[in-house]
Design an enzyme around this catalytic site. Structure first.
Site, PDB file in Angstrom:
ATOM      1  N   ALA A  87       3.131  -0.874   4.810  1.00  0.00           N
ATOM      2  CA  ALA A  87       2.538  -0.854   6.156  1.00  0.00           C
ATOM      3  C   ALA A  87       2.092  -2.231   6.630  1.00  0.00           C
ATOM      4  CB  ALA A  87       1.361   0.114   6.194  1.00  0.00           C
TER       5      ALA A  87
ATOM      6  N   ARG B 215      12.871   4.091  12.537  1.00  0.00           N
ATOM      7  CA  ARG B 215      11.644   4.886  12.492  1.00  0.00           C
ATOM      8  C   ARG B 215      10.825   4.681  13.765  1.00  0.00           C
ATOM      9  NH1 ARG B 215       8.814   4.796   6.912  1.00  0.00           N
ATOM     10  NH2 ARG B 215       7.825   6.572   7.919  1.00  0.00           N
TER      11      ARG B 215
ATOM     12  N   PRO C 295       0.796  -1.217   0.000  1.00  0.00           N
ATOM     13  CA  PRO C 295       0.000   0.000   0.000  1.00  0.00           C
ATOM     14  C   PRO C 295       0.839   1.282   0.000  1.00  0.00           C
ATOM     15  CG  PRO C 295      -0.130  -1.078   2.135  1.00  0.00           C
ATOM     16  CD  PRO C 295       0.578  -2.018   1.207  1.00  0.00           C
ATOM     17  N   ASN C 296       0.338   2.228  -0.741  1.00  0.00           N
ATOM     18  CA  ASN C 296       0.879   3.583  -0.855  1.00  0.00           C
ATOM     19  C   ASN C 296       2.173   3.678  -1.655  1.00  0.00           C
ATOM     20  OD1 ASN C 296      -1.200   4.955   0.638  1.00  0.00           O
ATOM     21  ND2 ASN C 296      -0.356   3.974   2.457  1.00  0.00           N
TER      22      ASN C 296
ATOM     23  N   TYR D 144      11.100   8.858   1.591  1.00  0.00           N
ATOM     24  CA  TYR D 144      11.138   7.873   0.508  1.00  0.00           C
ATOM     25  C   TYR D 144      11.847   8.355  -0.753  1.00  0.00           C
ATOM     26  CZ  TYR D 144       7.698   5.767   3.557  1.00  0.00           C
ATOM     27  OH  TYR D 144       7.067   5.236   4.653  1.00  0.00           O
TER      28      TYR D 144
ATOM     29  N   ASN E  29       7.799  -5.666  -1.010  1.00  0.00           N
ATOM     30  CA  ASN E  29       7.768  -4.557  -0.071  1.00  0.00           C
ATOM     31  C   ASN E  29       6.332  -4.482   0.427  1.00  0.00           C
ATOM     32  OD1 ASN E  29       7.632  -2.170   1.331  1.00  0.00           O
ATOM     33  ND2 ASN E  29       8.927  -1.032  -0.090  1.00  0.00           N
TER      34      ASN E  29
ATOM     35  N   HIS F 237      12.588  -2.585   2.009  1.00  0.00           N
ATOM     36  CA  HIS F 237      12.005  -1.320   2.466  1.00  0.00           C
ATOM     37  C   HIS F 237      12.926  -0.184   2.048  1.00  0.00           C
ATOM     38  CE1 HIS F 237       8.880  -3.233   4.751  1.00  0.00           C
ATOM     39  NE2 HIS F 237       9.785  -4.093   5.167  1.00  0.00           N
TER      40      HIS F 237
ATOM     41  N   ARG G 200       4.620  11.264  -2.045  1.00  0.00           N
ATOM     42  CA  ARG G 200       4.456  11.244  -0.585  1.00  0.00           C
ATOM     43  C   ARG G 200       5.808  11.297   0.123  1.00  0.00           C
ATOM     44  NH1 ARG G 200       4.416   5.192   1.579  1.00  0.00           N
ATOM     45  NH2 ARG G 200       3.906   6.125   3.567  1.00  0.00           N
TER      46      ARG G 200
ATOM     47  N   GLU H 263      12.416  -9.399   1.513  1.00  0.00           N
ATOM     48  CA  GLU H 263      11.631  -8.227   1.926  1.00  0.00           C
ATOM     49  C   GLU H 263      12.479  -6.980   1.723  1.00  0.00           C
ATOM     50  OE1 GLU H 263       9.681  -6.399   6.018  1.00  0.00           O
ATOM     51  OE2 GLU H 263      10.319  -8.486   5.994  1.00  0.00           O
TER      52      GLU H 263
END
Length: 160
Positions: free
Chosen positions: A76, A106, A9-10, A22, A73, A99, A17, A97
């Site tokens: 969230a 974070r 998502p996103n 990012y 990825n 990111h 964003r 995975e």
């Protein structure tokens, strides 16, 4: 050799964003770089992005019999999705995975991945370059799997 790249998502909003987190690169640009690297290495690659958990689970399951490895990825869903974790575990394909940001630096709620324990590895905090690192890692893993299978076939043939 086929690699499925699954984006959560996103990630379709990359370049728009939170560029301070990012960066300015759009998802299409990341995919184009991955596609070029895949072509240089004789690898088939497919891309999928969804904001919906169930669609990501479906895509992971569709990889069984269609792909040799998964780069994911989960965004969230990294921190919340037992369903995606279970799907990756069920298909038993090598998965990496990725990111873009360093999730371990974070907010506390972003620091735990439910997905990482069922993956061959996790790449975090290298920006879009992390996807390139995942490609190199996945090609290495798949070449090792191929070599092991060939060795097993030779051993079986010599025993027959």
């Amino acid at each position: 050799m086929k690699i499925m790249v699954i984006q959560g998502p996103n990630l379709n909003m990359l370049g728009v964003r939170e560029q301070n987190v990012y960066g300015p690169m759009k998802l299409e640009q990341i995919h184009e770089q991955m596609r070029a690297f895949a072509e240089q290495n004789g690898v088939d690659i497919e891309f999928f992005q969804s904001n919906l958990e169930g669609e990501i689970v479906d895509k992971v399951q569709e990889c069984l019999g269609d792909a040799d490895g998964i780069i994911i990825n989960p965004a969230a869903y990294t921190h919340t999705s037992i369903a995606i974790r279970d799907a990756i575990s069920a298909v038993a394909l090598p998965a990496i995975e990725v990111h873009i940001s360093n999730i371990h630096a974070r907010e506390k709620f972003r620091q735990k991945s439910l997905i990482a324990p069922v993956c061959a590895g996790q790449i975090t905090g290298f920006g879009p370059f992390g996807y390139h690192m995942a490609m190199v890692g996945m090609i290495q893993i798949l070449n090792e799997v191929k070599a092991m299978r060939e060795m097993q076939q030779q051993q079986e043939a010599s025993q027959a």
